[in-house]
Design a protein around this motif. Structure first.
Motif, mmCIF file in Angstrom:
data_model
loop_
_atom_site.group_PDB
_atom_site.id
_atom_site.type_symbol
_atom_site.label_atom_id
_atom_site.label_comp_id
_atom_site.label_asym_id
_atom_site.label_seq_id
_atom_site.Cartn_x
_atom_site.Cartn_y
_atom_site.Cartn_z
ATOM 1 N N UNK A 12 -7.602 6.618 4.049
ATOM 2 C CA UNK A 12 -8.031 5.453 3.283
ATOM 3 C C UNK A 12 -6.907 4.422 3.168
ATOM 4 N N UNK A 13 -5.689 4.860 2.893
ATOM 5 C CA UNK A 13 -4.584 3.936 2.708
ATOM 6 C C UNK A 13 -4.285 3.113 3.941
ATOM 7 N N UNK A 14 -4.209 3.776 5.093
ATOM 8 C CA UNK A 14 -3.850 3.019 6.298
ATOM 9 C C UNK A 14 -4.963 2.058 6.700
ATOM 10 N N UNK A 15 -6.225 2.449 6.468
ATOM 11 C CA UNK A 15 -7.319 1.545 6.814
ATOM 12 C C UNK A 15 -7.403 0.371 5.855
ATOM 13 N N UNK A 16 -7.099 0.592 4.582
ATOM 14 C CA UNK A 16 -7.050 -0.538 3.649
ATOM 15 C C UNK A 16 -5.921 -1.495 4.016
ATOM 16 N N UNK A 17 -4.776 -0.952 4.442
ATOM 17 C CA UNK A 17 -3.657 -1.809 4.849
ATOM 18 C C UNK A 17 -4.061 -2.698 6.021
ATOM 19 N N UNK A 18 -4.711 -2.117 7.010
ATOM 20 C CA UNK A 18 -5.170 -2.893 8.167
ATOM 21 C C UNK A 18 -6.218 -3.920 7.763
ATOM 22 N N UNK A 19 -7.131 -3.517 6.899
ATOM 23 C CA UNK A 19 -8.174 -4.422 6.413
ATOM 24 C C UNK A 19 -7.547 -5.643 5.752
ATOM 25 N N UNK A 20 -6.604 -5.418 4.840
ATOM 26 C CA UNK A 20 -5.976 -6.532 4.118
ATOM 27 C C UNK A 20 -5.201 -7.440 5.075
ATOM 28 N N UNK A 21 -4.498 -6.839 6.031
ATOM 29 C CA UNK A 21 -3.755 -7.638 7.015
ATOM 30 C C UNK A 21 -4.696 -8.486 7.857
ATOM 31 N N UNK A 22 -5.845 -7.924 8.218
ATOM 32 C CA UNK A 22 -6.829 -8.672 9.016
ATOM 33 C C UNK A 22 -7.375 -9.871 8.248
ATOM 34 N N UNK A 23 -7.284 -9.831 6.904
ATOM 35 C CA UNK A 23 -7.788 -10.938 6.089
ATOM 36 C C UNK A 23 -6.717 -12.005 5.845
ATOM 37 N N UNK A 24 -5.552 -11.864 6.495
ATOM 38 C CA UNK A 24 -4.535 -12.899 6.423
ATOM 39 C C UNK A 24 -3.471 -12.700 5.365
ATOM 40 N N UNK A 57 0.864 -1.179 0.000
ATOM 41 C CA UNK A 57 0.000 0.000 0.000
ATOM 42 C C UNK A 57 0.896 1.223 0.000
ATOM 43 N N UNK A 58 0.771 2.041 -1.027
ATOM 44 C CA UNK A 58 1.581 3.243 -1.153
ATOM 45 C C UNK A 58 0.667 4.447 -0.926
ATOM 46 N N UNK A 59 0.845 5.082 0.230
ATOM 47 C CA UNK A 59 -0.025 6.190 0.629
ATOM 48 C C UNK A 59 -0.736 5.838 1.915
ATOM 49 N N UNK A 60 -0.425 6.566 2.982
ATOM 50 C CA UNK A 60 -0.969 6.222 4.302
ATOM 51 C C UNK A 60 -1.863 7.328 4.865
ATOM 52 N N UNK A 61 -2.653 7.919 3.975
ATOM 53 C CA UNK A 61 -3.725 8.781 4.456
ATOM 54 C C UNK A 61 -4.793 7.927 5.111
#
Length: 466
Positions: A12-24, A6-10
């Motif tokens: 939306x970016x940081x929440x998408x990163x956490x979401x994807x990590x939570x999915x394994x 994930x490139x961009x940690x605004x």
């Protein structure tokens, strides 16, 4: 090695990163400004399968091949600049994903540019805001099927889910994903404007308080008007300002901002020759709201003389419920027509029913009405604007008297109803066999020799009018 970057940690970016990590899935993150990365590491990374990087080269090297990089940065020139940074670091077959609100023609241009360099590119519409990004957004990926196949498992896993399945599907070729997201936002503009018009009538005609309007909205949300926007609206009505104790909505300046997707939708309707007046005027509603000083000055110069006729509170609220259903259906209809025409002209090959299905969860325009729309679309795939369906016409006919009464009541009390009026006029136009465009065409022929067709014989004609 990580599954995706994930490139961009605004937000939306940081929440998408956490979401994807939570999915394994393993996630690498990078932000152009190190302080954003530092904040993310300090607040969010504990216990997550996420690695943070402070230089783009290390970030790219951390990814499994073929590399998959999800850009969550500001649309426009920043995306072009970042693509140029990434190109020398990537190998053939690697994938760049743009998850921003990008203009679809820009997406087409970038796809062609990267294809020549052996790189894959997906334009992915992401809807759902901050909460959706973390808990499951609606995702609208467009591009080649080869590119989608590389991330299908990640995208479907991270998306919202309803009884119909994941709120992610392959939308279509080229820039189909970003076009559909743009259209989603255009419908969103219209729904928000129509709700604000109903709110305006309730506060200025019925003189209801914010709490009373909140009660009405909550009741409506239990029925056919159930939607994400209705749910947040009744909560907004009940929120009190911490300092004054007054309803916070009453203290917010009436100037609505915009990011451009509504305007692009209006432009697309004109470019493709598809009537979408309700979506168009919703944009103008925001534009006019911005001229606060001018509106304030004119309001003091023009005396308003509202009707003194007695209005039944319960009857008007019932009519408002029906008029909002009518308007929302019309806006979805206009959007679907525009989507179908764009798919034909640009070769997107969009499955309309699938798009409506992924809008049922995670996104801003999710609503109970989508079930009706999906049924109508599946009955006849060639019903390009839904109005060819008896089910659709019956839905509108049943609510037409309410729509007329609401627009008349608004005019009697000087309440502007841009979307409601255009939705009504749109239907009036679409059900009228004989529009006055014959006069328009005669005028064009008179001053410009533009010619005309006749109703009584074949051919193209021009008249010397004088």
């Amino acid at each position: 090695m990580k599954d995706i970057g994930i490139l961009g940690l605004g937000v939306m970016g940081r929440n998408l990163a956490l979401n994807i990590a939570h999915r394994g899935f393993g996630v690498s993150v990078y932000n152009y400004t190190p302080n954003e990365t530092e904040e993310f590491v300090a607040k969010h990374m504990q216990g997550e399968d996420i690695s943070a990087f402070y230089d783009v080269e290390s970030f790219v090297r951390s990814l499994k091949s073929p590399r998959k990089i999800f850009l969550m940065i500001m649309a426009g020139k920043p995306v072009d600049n970042m693509i140029e940074v990434l190109i020398p670091l990537l190998d053939r077959g690697d994938l760049i994903i743009d998850g921003g609100n990008t203009y679809y023609f820009d997406t087409d241009r970038r796809m062609r540019y990267l294809e020549d360099k052996g790189l894959l590119y997906l334009g992915v519409g992401v809807s759902g805001g901050e909460s959706g990004a973390l808990n499951g957004p609606s995702l609208m990926p467009g591009g080649s099927r080869e590119a989608y196949a590389l991330v299908e498992d990640i995208l479907t896993a991270m998306s919202a889910r309803t009884e119909a399945g994941p709120c992610c599907t392959y939308v279509g070729n080229g820039s189909a994903g970003h076009f559909v997201k743009m259209l989603h936002n255009g419908i969103e503009y219209g729904m928000m404007q129509s709700m604000s018009e109903v709110y305006d009538i309730m506060r200025n005609v019925l003189k209801l308080s914010a709490d009373e309007i909140g009660d009405v909205f909550e009741k409506w949300n239990e029925g056919d008007l159930n939607s994400y926007l209705m749910e947040i609206s009744y909560r907004i009505m009940r929120k009190k300002d911490d300092e004054t104790g007054k309803p916070l909505v009453d203290l917010i300046l009436d100037k609505a901002g915009q990011k451009g997707t509504g305007k692009w939708t209006a432009e697309a309707s004109l470019d493709l020759g598809v009537p979408a007046p309700s979506l168009y005027v919703a944009v103008y509603g925001r534009v006019m709201s911005f001229f606060k000083d001018e509106r304030q000055r004119l309001s003091e110069l023009v005396k308003k003389e509202p009707s003194d006729s007695v209005i039944s509170r319960d009857a008007l609220i019932s009519d408002l419920e029906n008029s909002l259903l009518f308007s929302n259906f019309v806006m979805y209809s206009q959007g679907i027509w525009l989507m179908n025409e764009a798919s034909r002209v640009y070769g997107f090959e969009i499955d309309t029913a699938e798009v409506l299905k992924i809008w049922k969860g995670g996104c801003i325009i999710r609503a109970r009405m989508l079930d009706l729309l999906i049924d109508i679309v599946r009955e006849d795939r060639d019903n390009f604007n839904l109005l060819g369906s008896e089910k659709a016409l019956s839905f509108l006919r049943d609510r037409l008297p309410s729509m007329r009464r609401v627009t008349m009541a608004a005019r009697d009390h000087y309440v502007p109803t841009l979307v409601h009026n255009t939705a009504l006029d749109y239907i009036f136009s679409m059900i009228e066999a004989d529009l006055p465009a014959n006069l328009t065409q005669a005028q064009r022929d008179f001053f410009g020799a533009h010619t005309y067709s006749r109703i009584d014989k074949e051919g193209i004609f021009h008249t010397k009018w004088e």
